[in-house]
Enzyme design. Structure first.
Site, short mmCIF file in Angstrom:
data_model
loop_
_atom_site.label_atom_id
_atom_site.label_comp_id
_atom_site.label_asym_id
_atom_site.label_seq_id
_atom_site.Cartn_x
_atom_site.Cartn_y
_atom_site.Cartn_z
N GLN A 18 0.86 -1.19 0.00
CA GLN A 18 0.00 0.00 0.00
C GLN A 18 0.89 1.24 0.00
OE1 GLN A 18 -2.05 0.52 3.69
NE2 GLN A 18 -3.72 1.71 2.84
N SER A 41 1.11 6.37 2.51
CA SER A 41 1.77 7.34 3.41
C SER A 41 3.08 7.86 2.82
CB SER A 41 2.08 6.69 4.75
OG SER A 41 0.92 6.17 5.32
N SER A 96 4.39 -1.36 4.26
CA SER A 96 4.46 -2.73 4.79
C SER A 96 4.62 -3.72 3.65
CB SER A 96 3.18 -3.08 5.56
OG SER A 96 2.99 -2.19 6.61
N GLU A 105 -9.88 -1.38 5.33
CA GLU A 105 -8.81 -1.53 6.32
C GLU A 105 -9.39 -1.34 7.73
OE1 GLU A 105 -5.65 1.31 5.69
OE2 GLU A 105 -4.22 0.11 6.82
C1 LIG Z 1 3.44 -0.78 11.57
C2 LIG Z 1 2.97 0.22 10.56
C3 LIG Z 1 2.65 -0.19 9.28
C4 LIG Z 1 2.22 0.75 8.33
N1 LIG Z 1 1.97 0.30 7.05
C5 LIG Z 1 1.64 1.20 6.08
C6 LIG Z 1 1.48 0.79 4.73
O1 LIG Z 1 1.63 -0.40 4.37
N2 LIG Z 1 1.20 1.71 3.78
C7 LIG Z 1 1.02 3.02 4.10
O2 LIG Z 1 0.74 3.80 3.20
N3 LIG Z 1 1.17 3.46 5.38
C8 LIG Z 1 1.48 2.58 6.39
N4 LIG Z 1 1.66 3.00 7.69
C9 LIG Z 1 1.61 4.44 7.95
C10 LIG Z 1 0.49 4.93 8.82
O3 LIG Z 1 -0.74 4.91 8.13
C11 LIG Z 1 0.88 6.34 9.27
O4 LIG Z 1 2.02 6.22 10.09
C12 LIG Z 1 -0.22 7.02 10.04
O5 LIG Z 1 -1.29 7.34 9.20
C13 LIG Z 1 0.29 8.30 10.76
O6 LIG Z 1 0.92 9.14 9.87
P1 LIG Z 1 2.37 9.76 10.22
O7 LIG Z 1 3.26 8.64 10.65
O8 LIG Z 1 2.78 10.58 9.05
O9 LIG Z 1 2.14 10.68 11.48
P2 LIG Z 1 1.59 12.18 11.47
O10 LIG Z 1 0.39 12.27 10.62
O11 LIG Z 1 2.74 13.10 11.16
O12 LIG Z 1 1.17 12.37 12.98
C14 LIG Z 1 2.10 12.73 14.03
C15 LIG Z 1 1.30 12.91 15.30
O13 LIG Z 1 0.38 14.01 15.16
C16 LIG Z 1 -0.95 13.59 15.45
N5 LIG Z 1 -1.90 14.28 14.55
C17 LIG Z 1 -1.78 14.44 13.20
N6 LIG Z 1 -2.86 15.09 12.71
C18 LIG Z 1 -3.68 15.33 13.75
C19 LIG Z 1 -4.97 15.96 13.87
N7 LIG Z 1 -5.61 16.49 12.82
N8 LIG Z 1 -5.53 16.01 15.11
C20 LIG Z 1 -4.87 15.51 16.21
N9 LIG Z 1 -3.66 14.90 16.14
C21 LIG Z 1 -3.07 14.80 14.94
C22 LIG Z 1 -0.96 12.10 15.18
O14 LIG Z 1 -1.98 11.44 15.91
C23 LIG Z 1 0.44 11.69 15.67
O15 LIG Z 1 0.45 11.52 17.07
C24 LIG Z 1 2.08 2.11 8.67
C25 LIG Z 1 2.38 2.52 9.98
C26 LIG Z 1 2.84 1.60 10.93
C27 LIG Z 1 3.15 2.07 12.31
#
Ligand SMILES: Cc1cc2nc3c(=O)[nH]c(=O)nc-3n(C[C@H](O)[C@H](O)[C@H](O)COP(=O)(O)OP(=O)(O)OC[C@H]3O[C@@H](n4cnc5c(N)ncnc54)[C@H](O)[C@@H]3O)c2cc1C
Length: 425
Positions: free
Chosen positions: A102, A105, A137, A220
């Site tokens: 996928q 992100s 992933s 999902e």
């Molecule tokens: C084990 C694992 C597997 C994954 N696998 C995939 C995959 O296969 N494909 C893929 O595309 N993605 C994948 N992801 C990514 C995952 O979807 C993102 O990490 C997630 O959506 C958070 O985005 P970010 O890491 O950019 O954090 P950010 O969006 O930068 O967030 C940082 C912090 O700010 C907070 N925050 C952000 N916006 C807001 C808001 N509007 N209100 C309040 N708080 C907020 C968040 O809660 C978090 O605490 C995976 C993540 C993990 C941990």
């Protein structure tokens, strides 16, 4: 159940290879029974599909080629693809011949997924892709990727995105596996430099990818809420696709030992039993503070199970419980965090040590033995994942607040501003 049991009796054999078995399972519609009948499924509800999964587990066969292809790509393509696209992609997914990842992100777009900046520009019958994804992933095993790319930066961010089925094995795609603090490499960062994807691999209309992506995200989240992503049985798991190299291996290599076959563990996300045993081993099971937290862990585990059962029962009747999938994920996240903290507290100083390979494990066992220590530190290191993936805890709460409780959106709504004019840091 009878139909499936009879089908298994006529088709399963320990002499088969993984690829041969998945071929039979997938083309008969048992690998992804929730898909429509015309798209290699049986049109079953989520509740019925879980019965299929349990029945397969109980027959002692190996299960369907589970991965992001089966969980996310197939339902998305079945919902938005043309008949020709369904024929092109779904058979290889349900038979495990192709593995998917996928590509949603990005370093600057996770919670705010619609803010993604990987670009795809039209070039004749193809699109040329530039940019970067992260957290992908299974990226290192994938044959195809569900790519979201910006195809029009001059319209509001949700309106200029397109969903593509991107071939991963090409020069323009560079997959770099990332090592997690758990020691595993479950995900990668993926770079696109003039990567190419044919226009006929576009799922849905150009610039209508947000609608398509919402199907992917809904499937999902629905899976998370119903406990649908949990592994039913122990033992080695066969990985679909051409890269892992499991298709030509005998099914025998992937059969769980009989004692680890446990369909009844479905829905039980809280390892309260494990923590009770650990507390006893550490002589802390009479400590009132520890007992209190063990009870909390048990309650959270029961809540997870009951939430999943309630959702399943309501869905079996064609209904839904708005927000239940989000709530369930939040409860699971609380349960994992409590399990992490309690496990580490019980271990004391030993909890600061974790081995990453056999040599390390042997050294640790000799120097600082501790029953259950390795499982507790593994659980503690992995506990961070679920509260982040599929939408963080904060995002689940935002969804509950805005879409279920009807509270006002956050101030400063930029949804009407063209992507190219959005303020950037
Ligand atoms: C084990 C694992 C597997 C994954 N696998 C995939 C995959 O296969 N494909 C893929 O595309 N993605 C994948 N992801 C990514 C995952 O979807 C993102 O990490 C997630 O959506 C958070 O985005 P970010 O890491 O950019 O954090 P950010 O969006 O930068 O967030 C940082 C912090 O700010 C907070 N925050 C952000 N916006 C807001 C808001 N509007 N209100 C309040 N708080 C907020 C968040 O809660 C978090 O605490 C995976 C993540 C993990 C941990």
């Amino acid at each position: 159940v009878d139909e499936l049991t009879e089908w298994v009796e006529g088709n399963w054999s320990e002499a088969l290879t993984v690829g041969e078995w998945w071929d039979r399972l997938g083309t008969a519609g048992w690998a992804a029974p929730m898909l429509p009948v015309g798209a290699y499924g049986r049109g079953l509800s989520q509740a019925e599909a879980l019965v299929v999964r349990h029945t397969l587990a109980a027959t002692g066969t190996i299960g369907a080629p589970v991965g992001l292809g089966l969980l996310l790509a197939a339902p998305t393509i079945a919902a938005h693809g043309t008949d020709e696209q369904v024929e092109r992609y779904v058979p290889d997914i349900v038979t495990g011949r192709a593995s998917w990842c996928q590509l949603f992100s990005e370093p600057g777009a996770g919670s705010d997924l619609a803010g993604l900046s990987t670009r795809a520009a039209r070039d004749g019958d193809e699109w040329v892709v530039q940019g970067q994804k992260v957290w992908t992933s299974g990226g290192q095993y994938a044959d195809l990727g569900m790519l979201l790319a910006r195809t029009n930066p001059d319209v509001p961010k949700h309106k200029g995105i397109t969903w593509f089925a991107l071939p991963m094995h090409q020069d323009g795609v560079d997959v770099r596996p990332l090592r997690e603090m758990t020691g595993a490499t479950r995900f990668s960062e993926v770079f696109f430099t003039d990567a190419r994807v044919a226009d006929d691999a576009r799922i849905g209309a150009a610039n209508d990818g947000w609608r398509v992506a919402n199907t992917t995200l809904a499937v999902e989240r629905a899976g998370m809420g119903a406990g649908g992503n949990q592994q039913l049985r122990g033992g080695p798991v066969a990985v679909p696709g051409t890269v892992a190299g499991h298709l030509d291996r005998p099914v025998r290599d992937f059969l769980a030992a009989p004692e680890t076959r446990s369909p009844s563990t479905e829905g039980r996300t809280t390892p309260a039993r494990f923590h009770v045993d650990l507390a006893k081993a550490k002589g802390r099971s009479q400590d009132p503070r520890v007992r209190q937290r063990l009870a909390q862990l048990h309650v959270l585990g029961e809540l997870c199970r009951l939430n999943a059962e309630r959702l399943r029962a309501v869905r079996a009747g064609g209904g839904d419980v708005p927000g239940m999938a989000n709530l369930s994920k939040l409860v699971m996240a609380d349960s994992l965090r409590l399990g992490r903290d309690l496990g580490l507290e019980l271990l004391g100083a030993r909890g600061t040590l974790h081995a990453y390979d056999d040599e390390g494990r042997a050294g640790l066992a000799a120097a600082a033995p501790g029953r259950g220590a390795e499982e507790a530190t593994s659980l503690a290191l992995f506990a961070q994942a679920l509260p982040i993936f599929g939408g963080t805890d904060q995002i689940q709460r935002n969804i509950l607040a805005e879409r279920v409780l009807g509270l006002p959106k956050e101030p400063g709504d930029l949804s009407g501003v063209p992507f190219s004019q959005l303020p950037r840091s």
